[in-house]
Design a protein around this motif. Sequence first.
Motif, PDB file in Angstrom:
ATOM      1  N   THR A  39      -2.316   5.807 -13.904  1.00  0.00           N
ATOM      2  CA  THR A  39      -2.950   6.418 -12.741  1.00  0.00           C
ATOM      3  C   THR A  39      -4.225   5.662 -12.362  1.00  0.00           C
ATOM      4  O   THR A  39      -4.472   5.400 -11.185  1.00  0.00           O
ATOM      5  N   VAL A  40      -5.017   5.308 -13.362  1.00  0.00           N
ATOM      6  CA  VAL A  40      -6.258   4.569 -13.095  1.00  0.00           C
ATOM      7  C   VAL A  40      -5.948   3.210 -12.477  1.00  0.00           C
ATOM      8  O   VAL A  40      -6.571   2.806 -11.493  1.00  0.00           O
ATOM      9  N   LEU A  92       0.830  -1.204   0.000  1.00  0.00           N
ATOM     10  CA  LEU A  92       0.000   0.000   0.000  1.00  0.00           C
ATOM     11  C   LEU A  92       0.868   1.259   0.000  1.00  0.00           C
ATOM     12  O   LEU A  92       0.584   2.217  -0.731  1.00  0.00           O
ATOM     13  N   VAL A  93       1.925   1.268   0.779  1.00  0.00           N
ATOM     14  CA  VAL A  93       2.826   2.422   0.829  1.00  0.00           C
ATOM     15  C   VAL A  93       3.544   2.602  -0.513  1.00  0.00           C
ATOM     16  O   VAL A  93       3.652   3.716  -1.028  1.00  0.00           O
ATOM     17  N   ILE A  94       4.018   1.511  -1.099  1.00  0.00           N
ATOM     18  CA  ILE A  94       4.685   1.580  -2.399  1.00  0.00           C
ATOM     19  C   ILE A  94       3.728   2.082  -3.471  1.00  0.00           C
ATOM     20  O   ILE A  94       4.084   2.923  -4.300  1.00  0.00           O
ATOM     21  N   ASP A  95       2.488   1.594  -3.436  1.00  0.00           N
ATOM     22  CA  ASP A  95       1.484   2.019  -4.403  1.00  0.00           C
ATOM     23  C   ASP A  95       1.155   3.501  -4.228  1.00  0.00           C
ATOM     24  O   ASP A  95       1.004   4.234  -5.206  1.00  0.00           O
ATOM     25  N   ALA A  96       1.060   3.964  -2.998  1.00  0.00           N
ATOM     26  CA  ALA A  96       0.746   5.372  -2.744  1.00  0.00           C
ATOM     27  C   ALA A  96       1.861   6.282  -3.249  1.00  0.00           C
ATOM     28  O   ALA A  96       1.591   7.323  -3.868  1.00  0.00           O
ATOM     29  N   ILE A  97       3.101   5.900  -3.028  1.00  0.00           N
ATOM     30  CA  ILE A  97       4.229   6.698  -3.504  1.00  0.00           C
ATOM     31  C   ILE A  97       4.264   6.716  -5.032  1.00  0.00           C
ATOM     32  O   ILE A  97       4.474   7.774  -5.647  1.00  0.00           O
ATOM     33  N   ALA A  98       4.034   5.555  -5.656  1.00  0.00           N
ATOM     34  CA  ALA A  98       4.009   5.491  -7.120  1.00  0.00           C
ATOM     35  C   ALA A  98       2.869   6.329  -7.684  1.00  0.00           C
ATOM     36  O   ALA A  98       3.036   7.025  -8.697  1.00  0.00           O
ATOM     37  N   LEU A  99       1.722   6.311  -7.032  1.00  0.00           N
ATOM     38  CA  LEU A  99       0.571   7.099  -7.480  1.00  0.00           C
ATOM     39  C   LEU A  99       0.865   8.600  -7.396  1.00  0.00           C
ATOM     40  O   LEU A  99       0.536   9.364  -8.315  1.00  0.00           O
ATOM     41  N   ILE A 100       1.506   9.027  -6.340  1.00  0.00           N
ATOM     42  CA  ILE A 100       1.876  10.438  -6.194  1.00  0.00           C
ATOM     43  C   ILE A 100       2.842  10.858  -7.297  1.00  0.00           C
ATOM     44  O   ILE A 100       2.690  11.913  -7.921  1.00  0.00           O
ATOM     45  N   ILE A 101       3.836  10.033  -7.574  1.00  0.00           N
ATOM     46  CA  ILE A 101       4.826  10.351  -8.607  1.00  0.00           C
ATOM     47  C   ILE A 101       4.175  10.426  -9.983  1.00  0.00           C
ATOM     48  O   ILE A 101       4.437  11.353 -10.754  1.00  0.00           O
ATOM     49  N   ILE A 102       3.307   9.469 -10.289  1.00  0.00           N
ATOM     50  CA  ILE A 102       2.652   9.444 -11.597  1.00  0.00           C
ATOM     51  C   ILE A 102       1.746  10.661 -11.779  1.00  0.00           C
ATOM     52  O   ILE A 102       1.715  11.270 -12.849  1.00  0.00           O
ATOM     53  N   VAL A 103       1.030  11.050 -10.747  1.00  0.00           N
ATOM     54  CA  VAL A 103       0.155  12.222 -10.851  1.00  0.00           C
ATOM     55  C   VAL A 103       0.979  13.490 -11.038  1.00  0.00           C
ATOM     56  O   VAL A 103       0.608  14.378 -11.822  1.00  0.00           O
ATOM     57  N   LEU A 104       2.105  13.599 -10.363  1.00  0.00           N
ATOM     58  CA  LEU A 104       2.941  14.789 -10.504  1.00  0.00           C
ATOM     59  C   LEU A 104       3.605  14.878 -11.871  1.00  0.00           C
ATOM     60  O   LEU A 104       3.940  15.971 -12.332  1.00  0.00           O
ATOM     61  N   LEU A 105       3.818  13.760 -12.535  1.00  0.00           N
ATOM     62  CA  LEU A 105       4.414  13.771 -13.870  1.00  0.00           C
ATOM     63  C   LEU A 105       3.437  14.215 -14.946  1.00  0.00           C
ATOM     64  O   LEU A 105       3.852  14.629 -16.021  1.00  0.00           O
ATOM     65  N   GLN A 106       2.146  14.150 -14.677  1.00  0.00           N
ATOM     66  CA  GLN A 106       1.154  14.507 -15.685  1.00  0.00           C
ATOM     67  C   GLN A 106       1.086  16.016 -15.858  1.00  0.00           C
ATOM     68  O   GLN A 106       1.261  16.771 -14.918  1.00  0.00           O
ATOM     69  N   SER A 107       0.800  16.422 -17.100  1.00  0.00           N
ATOM     70  CA  SER A 107       0.639  17.851 -17.361  1.00  0.00           C
ATOM     71  C   SER A 107      -0.785  18.263 -17.045  1.00  0.00           C
ATOM     72  O   SER A 107      -1.707  17.453 -17.089  1.00  0.00           O
ATOM     73  N   GLY A 108      -0.964  19.534 -16.739  1.00  0.00           N
ATOM     74  CA  GLY A 108      -2.280  20.046 -16.392  1.00  0.00           C
ATOM     75  C   GLY A 108      -3.175  20.169 -17.611  1.00  0.00           C
ATOM     76  O   GLY A 108      -2.714  20.258 -18.744  1.00  0.00           O
ATOM     77  N   LYS A 109      -4.480  20.199 -17.385  1.00  0.00           N
ATOM     78  CA  LYS A 109      -5.439  20.299 -18.482  1.00  0.00           C
ATOM     79  C   LYS A 109      -5.697  21.740 -18.897  1.00  0.00           C
ATOM     80  O   LYS A 109      -6.099  22.002 -20.011  1.00  0.00           O
ATOM     81  N   SER A 110      -5.489  22.699 -18.013  1.00  0.00           N
ATOM     82  CA  SER A 110      -5.745  24.096 -18.350  1.00  0.00           C
ATOM     83  C   SER A 110      -4.483  24.724 -18.921  1.00  0.00           C
ATOM     84  O   SER A 110      -3.372  24.274 -18.679  1.00  0.00           O
ATOM     85  N   ALA A 111      -4.652  25.806 -19.667  1.00  0.00           N
ATOM     86  CA  ALA A 111      -3.503  26.475 -20.288  1.00  0.00           C
ATOM     87  C   ALA A 111      -3.017  27.657 -19.457  1.00  0.00           C
ATOM     88  O   ALA A 111      -2.244  28.462 -19.934  1.00  0.00           O
ATOM     89  N   GLY A 112      -3.469  27.770 -18.234  1.00  0.00           N
ATOM     90  CA  GLY A 112      -3.086  28.894 -17.383  1.00  0.00           C
ATOM     91  C   GLY A 112      -1.658  28.785 -16.902  1.00  0.00           C
ATOM     92  O   GLY A 112      -0.705  28.861 -17.666  1.00  0.00           O
ATOM     93  N   LEU A 113      -1.482  28.584 -15.632  1.00  0.00           N
ATOM     94  CA  LEU A 113      -0.159  28.513 -15.035  1.00  0.00           C
ATOM     95  C   LEU A 113       0.587  27.266 -15.498  1.00  0.00           C
ATOM     96  O   LEU A 113       1.801  27.296 -15.669  1.00  0.00           O
ATOM     97  N   SER A 114      -0.142  26.190 -15.752  1.00  0.00           N
ATOM     98  CA  SER A 114       0.525  24.964 -16.181  1.00  0.00           C
ATOM     99  C   SER A 114       1.113  25.101 -17.575  1.00  0.00           C
ATOM    100  O   SER A 114       2.058  24.408 -17.919  1.00  0.00           O
ATOM    101  N   GLY A 115       0.562  25.988 -18.393  1.00  0.00           N
ATOM    102  CA  GLY A 115       1.140  26.220 -19.712  1.00  0.00           C
ATOM    103  C   GLY A 115       2.496  26.900 -19.614  1.00  0.00           C
ATOM    104  O   GLY A 115       3.383  26.650 -20.418  1.00  0.00           O
ATOM    105  N   ALA A 116       2.664  27.764 -18.629  1.00  0.00           N
ATOM    106  CA  ALA A 116       3.940  28.448 -18.440  1.00  0.00           C
ATOM    107  C   ALA A 116       4.970  27.533 -17.787  1.00  0.00           C
ATOM    108  O   ALA A 116       6.150  27.556 -18.133  1.00  0.00           O
ATOM    109  N   ILE A 117       4.534  26.735 -16.860  1.00  0.00           N
ATOM    110  CA  ILE A 117       5.455  25.858 -16.141  1.00  0.00           C
ATOM    111  C   ILE A 117       5.658  24.547 -16.891  1.00  0.00           C
ATOM    112  O   ILE A 117       6.752  24.024 -16.938  1.00  0.00           O
ATOM    113  N   SER A 118       4.605  24.041 -17.490  1.00  0.00           N
ATOM    114  CA  SER A 118       4.514  22.756 -18.202  1.00  0.00           C
ATOM    115  C   SER A 118       4.629  21.592 -17.233  1.00  0.00           C
ATOM    116  O   SER A 118       5.145  21.727 -16.130  1.00  0.00           O
TER     117      SER A 118
END
Length: 78
Positions: free
Chosen positions: A59-60, A10-36
């Motif tokens: 992620t799913v 469970l701990v390994i899965d939680a850490i992997a889930l956090i990393i995978i979510v942070l690697l994804q790009s945002g859906k909006s073009a606001g601040l995430s477009g500048a930072i990517s």
Amino acid sequence: MLHTILMALLVIDAIALIIIVLLQSGKSAGLSGAISGGAEQLFGKQKARGIDLILHRLTVVLAVLFFILAIAVSYFGL
């Protein structure tokens, strides 16, 4: 012993889930477009769409595994 193994998974899965979510790009073009997203920085801009699709599917899978493991830990922890 089974509780300890499930808790470690469970701990390994939680850490992997956090990393995978942070690697994804945002859906909006606001601040995430500048930072990517982290995926664009690591894998390049041409591969970002394919990588985003893979990261979304992963992620799913990790989220479903997280819920299954959380239920199993609570069941076997009693």
